[in-house]
Design a protein around this motif. Sequence first.
Motif, PDB file in Angstrom:
ATOM      1  N   ALA A   1       7.275  16.136  -1.545  1.00  0.00           N
ATOM      2  CA  ALA A   1       7.896  17.413  -1.864  1.00  0.00           C
ATOM      3  C   ALA A   1       6.703  18.549  -1.659  1.00  0.00           C
ATOM      4  O   ALA A   1       5.770  18.493  -1.752  1.00  0.00           O
ATOM      5  CB  ALA A   1       8.202  17.465  -3.442  1.00  0.00           C
ATOM      6  N   GLU A   2       7.440  19.723  -1.256  1.00  0.00           N
ATOM      7  CA  GLU A   2       6.490  20.779  -0.932  1.00  0.00           C
ATOM      8  C   GLU A   2       5.556  21.566  -2.146  1.00  0.00           C
ATOM      9  O   GLU A   2       6.566  21.593  -3.242  1.00  0.00           O
ATOM     10  CB  GLU A   2       7.420  22.051  -0.473  1.00  0.00           C
ATOM     11  N   ARG A   3       4.523  21.548  -1.840  1.00  0.00           N
ATOM     12  CA  ARG A   3       3.495  21.955  -2.985  1.00  0.00           C
ATOM     13  C   ARG A   3       2.547  22.986  -2.131  1.00  0.00           C
ATOM     14  O   ARG A   3       2.154  22.810  -1.110  1.00  0.00           O
ATOM     15  CB  ARG A   3       2.504  20.792  -3.276  1.00  0.00           C
ATOM     16  N   PRO A   4       2.225  24.214  -2.759  1.00  0.00           N
ATOM     17  CA  PRO A   4       1.507  25.270  -2.584  1.00  0.00           C
ATOM     18  C   PRO A   4      -0.003  24.508  -1.753  1.00  0.00           C
ATOM     19  O   PRO A   4      -0.794  23.850  -2.507  1.00  0.00           O
ATOM     20  CB  PRO A   4       1.122  26.028  -3.607  1.00  0.00           C
ATOM     21  N   GLY A   5      -0.228  24.988  -0.462  1.00  0.00           N
ATOM     22  CA  GLY A   5      -1.524  24.732   0.234  1.00  0.00           C
ATOM     23  C   GLY A   5      -1.723  23.285   0.593  1.00  0.00           C
ATOM     24  O   GLY A   5      -2.730  22.948   0.941  1.00  0.00           O
ATOM     25  N   THR A   6      -0.568  22.379   0.522  1.00  0.00           N
ATOM     26  CA  THR A   6      -0.734  21.001   1.092  1.00  0.00           C
ATOM     27  C   THR A   6      -0.089  20.659   2.314  1.00  0.00           C
ATOM     28  O   THR A   6      -0.429  19.598   3.135  1.00  0.00           O
ATOM     29  CB  THR A   6       0.045  20.107  -0.003  1.00  0.00           C
ATOM     30  N   GLY A   7       0.499  21.600   2.826  1.00  0.00           N
ATOM     31  CA  GLY A   7       1.244  21.323   4.160  1.00  0.00           C
ATOM     32  C   GLY A   7       2.145  20.459   3.975  1.00  0.00           C
ATOM     33  O   GLY A   7       2.836  19.797   3.277  1.00  0.00           O
ATOM     34  N   SER A   8       2.667  19.868   5.284  1.00  0.00           N
ATOM     35  CA  SER A   8       3.673  18.635   5.402  1.00  0.00           C
ATOM     36  C   SER A   8       2.936  17.341   5.308  1.00  0.00           C
ATOM     37  O   SER A   8       1.975  17.218   5.821  1.00  0.00           O
ATOM     38  CB  SER A   8       4.282  18.660   6.654  1.00  0.00           C
ATOM     39  N   GLN A   9       3.539  16.738   4.464  1.00  0.00           N
ATOM     40  CA  GLN A   9       2.932  15.240   3.999  1.00  0.00           C
ATOM     41  C   GLN A   9       3.883  14.167   4.188  1.00  0.00           C
ATOM     42  O   GLN A   9       5.050  14.155   3.663  1.00  0.00           O
ATOM     43  CB  GLN A   9       2.423  15.254   2.598  1.00  0.00           C
ATOM     44  N   VAL A  10       3.554  12.988   4.803  1.00  0.00           N
ATOM     45  CA  VAL A  10       4.437  11.841   5.207  1.00  0.00           C
ATOM     46  C   VAL A  10       3.917  10.815   3.978  1.00  0.00           C
ATOM     47  O   VAL A  10       3.075  10.412   3.875  1.00  0.00           O
ATOM     48  CB  VAL A  10       4.452  11.478   6.421  1.00  0.00           C
ATOM     49  N   LEU A  11       4.925  10.071   3.307  1.00  0.00           N
ATOM     50  CA  LEU A  11       4.656   9.231   2.303  1.00  0.00           C
ATOM     51  C   LEU A  11       4.926   8.003   2.805  1.00  0.00           C
ATOM     52  O   LEU A  11       6.355   7.865   2.781  1.00  0.00           O
ATOM     53  CB  LEU A  11       5.223   9.580   0.870  1.00  0.00           C
ATOM     54  N   VAL A  12       4.233   6.891   2.827  1.00  0.00           N
ATOM     55  CA  VAL A  12       4.692   5.633   3.142  1.00  0.00           C
ATOM     56  C   VAL A  12       4.385   4.388   2.007  1.00  0.00           C
ATOM     57  O   VAL A  12       3.261   4.348   1.431  1.00  0.00           O
ATOM     58  CB  VAL A  12       3.800   5.315   4.470  1.00  0.00           C
ATOM     59  N   LEU A  13       5.310   3.560   1.891  1.00  0.00           N
ATOM     60  CA  LEU A  13       4.935   2.596   1.197  1.00  0.00           C
ATOM     61  C   LEU A  13       5.186   1.249   2.219  1.00  0.00           C
ATOM     62  O   LEU A  13       6.249   1.207   2.829  1.00  0.00           O
ATOM     63  CB  LEU A  13       5.935   2.179   0.006  1.00  0.00           C
TER      64      LEU A  13
ATOM     65  N   HIS B   1       0.881  -1.218  -0.031  1.00  0.00           N
ATOM     66  CA  HIS B   1       0.065   0.043   0.072  1.00  0.00           C
ATOM     67  C   HIS B   1       0.900   1.138  -0.046  1.00  0.00           C
ATOM     68  O   HIS B   1       2.098   1.302   0.449  1.00  0.00           O
ATOM     69  CB  HIS B   1      -0.890   0.099   1.164  1.00  0.00           C
ATOM     70  N   TYR B   2       0.177   2.447  -0.560  1.00  0.00           N
ATOM     71  CA  TYR B   2       0.647   3.579  -0.525  1.00  0.00           C
ATOM     72  C   TYR B   2      -0.253   4.510   0.511  1.00  0.00           C
ATOM     73  O   TYR B   2      -1.419   4.261   0.386  1.00  0.00           O
ATOM     74  CB  TYR B   2       0.728   4.279  -1.785  1.00  0.00           C
ATOM     75  N   LEU B   3       0.538   5.338   1.414  1.00  0.00           N
ATOM     76  CA  LEU B   3      -0.260   5.980   2.376  1.00  0.00           C
ATOM     77  C   LEU B   3       0.345   7.558   2.168  1.00  0.00           C
ATOM     78  O   LEU B   3       1.472   7.786   2.071  1.00  0.00           O
ATOM     79  CB  LEU B   3      -0.049   5.760   3.963  1.00  0.00           C
ATOM     80  N   ARG B   4      -0.519   8.532   2.158  1.00  0.00           N
ATOM     81  CA  ARG B   4      -0.130   9.909   2.307  1.00  0.00           C
ATOM     82  C   ARG B   4      -0.617  10.559   3.566  1.00  0.00           C
ATOM     83  O   ARG B   4      -1.986  10.573   3.839  1.00  0.00           O
ATOM     84  CB  ARG B   4      -0.600  10.679   1.064  1.00  0.00           C
ATOM     85  N   VAL B   5       0.193  10.837   4.515  1.00  0.00           N
ATOM     86  CA  VAL B   5      -0.364  11.311   5.746  1.00  0.00           C
ATOM     87  C   VAL B   5      -0.031  12.589   6.219  1.00  0.00           C
ATOM     88  O   VAL B   5       1.222  13.003   6.164  1.00  0.00           O
ATOM     89  CB  VAL B   5       0.482  10.372   7.105  1.00  0.00           C
ATOM     90  N   PRO B   6      -1.014  13.670   6.273  1.00  0.00           N
ATOM     91  CA  PRO B   6      -0.816  15.071   6.427  1.00  0.00           C
ATOM     92  C   PRO B   6      -0.300  15.197   7.961  1.00  0.00           C
ATOM     93  O   PRO B   6      -0.965  14.387   8.819  1.00  0.00           O
ATOM     94  CB  PRO B   6      -1.878  15.679   6.227  1.00  0.00           C
TER      95      PRO B   6
END
Length: 453
Positions: free
Chosen positions: A405-417, A372-377
Motif C-alpha cells: 500500500a502506498e505510504r508517504p516517502g516509501t516509493g514503490s514496494q513489492v512484497l513477496v511471501l 520468508h517475507y521480502l520487501r523489495v523497493p
Amino acid sequence: MYRDPVESLEPLHHRHAAIRTLRVGMIGIGTVGSGTFRVLARNRAEIAARAGRSIELVMVAARNLERAAGIVGDSVALTADAMQVATHPDVDVVVEVAGGTGPARDWVLAAIAHGKHVVTANKALLAVHGAEIFAAAREKGVIVAYEGAVAVSIPIIKALREGLAANRIEWVAGIINGTTNFILSKMRDEGLDFAAALAQAQALGYAEADPSFDIEGIDAAHKLTLLAANAFGMPLRFADAQVEGITALQGVDVACAEQLGYRIKLLGVARRQAAGVELRVQPVLVPATHLMAQVNGSMNAVMVKSDAAGLTMYYGAGAGSEQTASAVIADLVDVARLDGVHAAQHVPHLGVHAHATNALAVLPRAAVHTSHYLRVPVHAVNQIQAVAASLAEQKVPVRQVALAAERPGTGSQVLVLTGPVEQGTLDLAVHALQARAEVAGAVTTLRVESLEG
C-alpha cells in the motif's frame, strides 16, 4: 534492628517434630527477592500444605542492609556478605535473585559445594555457566531449579519435564521477552517507529535505561537455551544460538505484514531436525489469526509441539515482582518435597546428556529451512513480475506477490511471501535480486513461521 547472621538461626523458625521447616537463604532483595518474601509471608499456610512442610526465609544477603530490614523486618538474619548465605550451616536452600554472571556463579557453586539446593531466576547465569553448575549439582546430588528464569509466571519448565514427560518434543517456540513484545505491539497498534515505541516502553518501566539485552534478543536467547536443553536433553548452547533483535525493524514492515495478514513477533524457536536443532531468536511474521499473534503488550507465550500431546500453548505475564516470585516459590515447593529422597528422584537438572557422543548439534544459519517475507523497493509498479521472475530463477518458491500500500516517502514496494527454502539459497537469491536494475534499494527479509503441527 536485624539479627546478626553469625548467631545460630535455630530460634528463628519453628520445627515440626517429624518434618522440619525448609530453611531458605536468599541472595538479593530487589524486585524479585522482595516479591518472594511477600508471597511467602502472605500465603504461608497454603504453601506449607502443598509442600508438606513449612518454608521459611531465615537469612538474606543485601547491599543495603537498612533497606532490606525495612522489607523483611527483624525476624530474618541479614548480612552484606552473600557468601555467608551460600555457606551457612542453617540454610538448606539458597535462592539467588541478585542477577549477573560473575559473583553469582561463585555463590551458586559455593552453595552446591556445601550440599545446598539452589533456586535461581538468573537466566544469564545458567545460559553462560549452566554446564558447570549442573555438573557440580549432579556430583553433590542437589537440585538446581530455575522456573523463574525462563517465562516468569508460565510454568513451562515443569510442563516440559513433567506434563509432557511421555512425549518426544519436536519444537518449542515462544514470545519470551515482555519488553520487545510491548514495543512491537505499540509499533503495530499506534503506528510508532521503533525509537518512539522504545521511548514509551522506557517511560512506562517496561524497558531499562540500557535496554540492549532485551531489544538485541539476548535475554530471549538465554531463555531459549534453557528451553531447548529441557525439550531435547541437549547441552546448553547459548554461544551457538542465532540471535537477531528488533533494533533494525522498520515500521513499514510492521504495516506491510499486517497488509499480508501477518503480525511481527520476536520469536525464540528451538526445532529438532534430522541434522540437528534450530536454535534462533529473530523477528518473524506469524499469521494474524494464530493464537501467538494475539499475545500483546508485555505478555509471554510458549507453544510446544510433541508427538503424543500434539500442540500445547502456555500464556502468562512475562515480567513482574510477584509473578516471578510465583515461579521461585514453586521451585521451593519442589525442593521441599524432594529434599532427603534419593538423588535419582530429584527433578532432573540440565546437562544430563552433555557428555553424550550423540548430543544434538545446532544447525548453522544457512541450513535453517523456513518461508520468508521480502520487501523489495522498485523504480516502478510494473516491475513486480521482474522481482518474481528473479527469485524463481534462483530456485526460490514464490507463494504470493503484491504491491505494498502506498505510504508517504516509501516509493514503490513489492512484497513477496516465499515457500519454505533454506536460508543459504535465499541469501544467494536476494544477492542476485539486489543487483537487478529494477531494484531501487536494500531488500528487507524476515522469516515466516506458521507454527502449525
